[in-house]
Design an enzyme around this catalytic site. Structure first.
Site, short mmCIF file in Angstrom:
data_model
loop_
_atom_site.label_atom_id
_atom_site.label_comp_id
_atom_site.label_asym_id
_atom_site.label_seq_id
_atom_site.Cartn_x
_atom_site.Cartn_y
_atom_site.Cartn_z
N HIS A 176 -3.34 6.13 3.54
CA HIS A 176 -4.27 5.08 3.01
C HIS A 176 -3.64 3.72 3.84
CE1 HIS A 176 -5.98 2.00 0.27
NE2 HIS A 176 -6.75 2.60 0.27
N ASP A 221 0.73 -1.24 0.04
CA ASP A 221 0.00 0.03 0.10
C ASP A 221 0.84 1.27 -0.17
OD1 ASP A 221 -2.33 1.97 0.94
OD2 ASP A 221 -3.36 -0.16 1.17
N SER A 232 -11.53 -0.30 0.37
CA SER A 232 -10.22 -0.55 1.19
C SER A 232 -10.59 -0.83 2.63
CB SER A 232 -9.51 0.68 1.07
OG SER A 232 -9.00 1.02 -0.01
#
Length: 407
Positions: A198, A162, A351
């Site tokens: 994120h 990620d 996600s």
């Protein structure tokens, strides 16, 4: 007689040397003058002038010498003859007509599947343990009860290819790490920084002490994207690193929260993880479309996850379709954020749904013992609530992810 190539010197790649074994295999199947098509990125966002090239199994020790190449990155998780190669039009044309080349595919941007929302509080982990009882209190505040086994995923490593993870965040209590070599991409100024947040958000939902499902699981950050780039070859290199470095004595789970259209090489990389007994959970994407054309969400052996809101309806932007195995909470989810080590934010998207299911796998596998990925895949479906998710189409899998009942 079919010709062979005989080359000799090793390939220098950054700070290490990679060389192929000197195995003789003949060229096959290409008529003289055949032009290999270039599979280019779909959509409006163009990819970089970098290509994933697979060569025939010829007698090759040095692809660099054959084409006069500089930087060359092997993608061994796909095959020993697949590389990521920067190319101008002249070299691309030469590759297309060369008899040693099997396929050429442009490296494409990957899309992280989340969007920022208002500052609220989590309800998602509570929904995983309520069974058929819907949330009676629709509050997004910290008012819900979450029941979990005391093992809490302690036997599991959850890998996040990620944007990185802020491993010092209080949510991880020292259980998160970021190996020095586990960073892939060109923007080295962000080599050990989650510059977007994120990865930190997802890791906290899976394994955070407050926001997470598996509150004792270990988090391993593997950076493949930043605010400037997120490309499929970097994801493939990240997965290759995980395959080579995962601890076989522990449960290994890979939580992938980005997608790209039609990338067979990425699909194959994920399949090779599963063959190595590594569990893979993938987000379906946030485009309100059928996910059947997205890599690696379309891979049959992965667990593909769509997102729901706190009323059990499909989140309006969550992808759907027969490739989506289960749905999980993914709208207005409070989680950790970058900056201060107690920072938080509210996010929405598949996600977050993916992170919930990754944590759920860690919780279940540490409670009952590790099993092959295909067995866990079936078990997750068996334990899910059926026909409670709405805003789905006919033919979609109507399953809401749930923890197995605690004895």
């Amino acid at each position: 007689m079919i010709p062979t190539l005989i080359l000799g010197s090793p390939i220098m790649i950054d700070e290490y040397i990679w060389s192929l074994t000197n195995t003789t295999v003949s060229l096959t199947g290409r008529a003289p003058g055949t032009i290999i098509p270039v599979h280019r990125c779909k959509g409006s966002a163009p990819g970089p002038e970098r290509y994933i090239v697979t060569f025939n199994k010829v007698k090759v020790d040095d692809v660099q010498k054959l084409f006069g190449l500089g930087k060359l990155v092997p993608l061994r998780i796909i095959s020993t003859s697949t590389f990521s190669i920067p190319m101008d039009n002249g070299l691309l044309t030469k590759m297309q007509s060369h008899e040693s080349v099997v396929s050429i595919r442009q490296v494409c941007p990957m899309k992280f599947v989340t969007t920022v929302k208002q500052d609220q509080a989590p309800w998602g982990i509570a929904r995983l343990s309520r069974g058929a009882k819907k949330l009676s209190n629709k509050s997004l505040g910290l008012v819900h009860r979450f029941k979990y086994d005391s093992s809490a995923g302690a036997c599991a490593d959850i890998y996040f290819p990620d944007t990185g993870v802020q491993i010092a965040h209080n949510e991880f209590e020292g259980r998160a790490r970021w190996p020095a070599e586990a960073t892939f991409g060109d923007h080295r100024e962000f080599a050990h920084v989650d510059d977007i947040g994120h990865g930190t958000q997802c890791a906290a939902i899976a394994a955070g002490v407050t926001y997470g499902v598996a509150k004792k699981a270990h988090v391993i950050a593997v950076k493949m994207g930043s605010r400037y780039e997120s490309y499929s070859d970097n994801m493939i290199k990240a997965l290759e690193w995980i395959l080579a470095n995962h601890d076989k004595s522990r449960v290994s789970i890979v939580s992938i929260s980005s997608t790209v259209e039609d990338e067979p090489e990425l699909d194959k990389a994920v399949e090779n993880l599963i063959k190595a007994n590594i569990h893979v959970v993938v987000g379906a994407g946030n485009d309100n479309m059928d996910a059947k054309g997205l890599s690696p969400a379309r891979v049959k052996s992965v667990i593909t996850v769509g997102a729901t809101a706190n009323n059990d309806g499909r989140a309006v932007d969550s992808n759907f379709g027969s490739v989506v195995d289960v749905y999980a909470p993914g709208k207005d989810i409070t989680t950790a954020f970058i900056g201060a080590n107690d920072a938080s934010t509210v996010q929405s998207g598949t996600s977050l749904a993916t992170a919930h299911v990754s944590g759920l796998l860690a919780h279940e596998l540490c409670r009952t013992g590790n099993v092959p990925p295909e067995t866990m895949h079936t078990r997750l479906i068996d334990n899910s609530l059926k026909n409670v998710v709405y805003f789905l189409r006919d033919g979609d899998n109507n399953r809401l992810a749930q923890m197995a009942p605690l004895s």
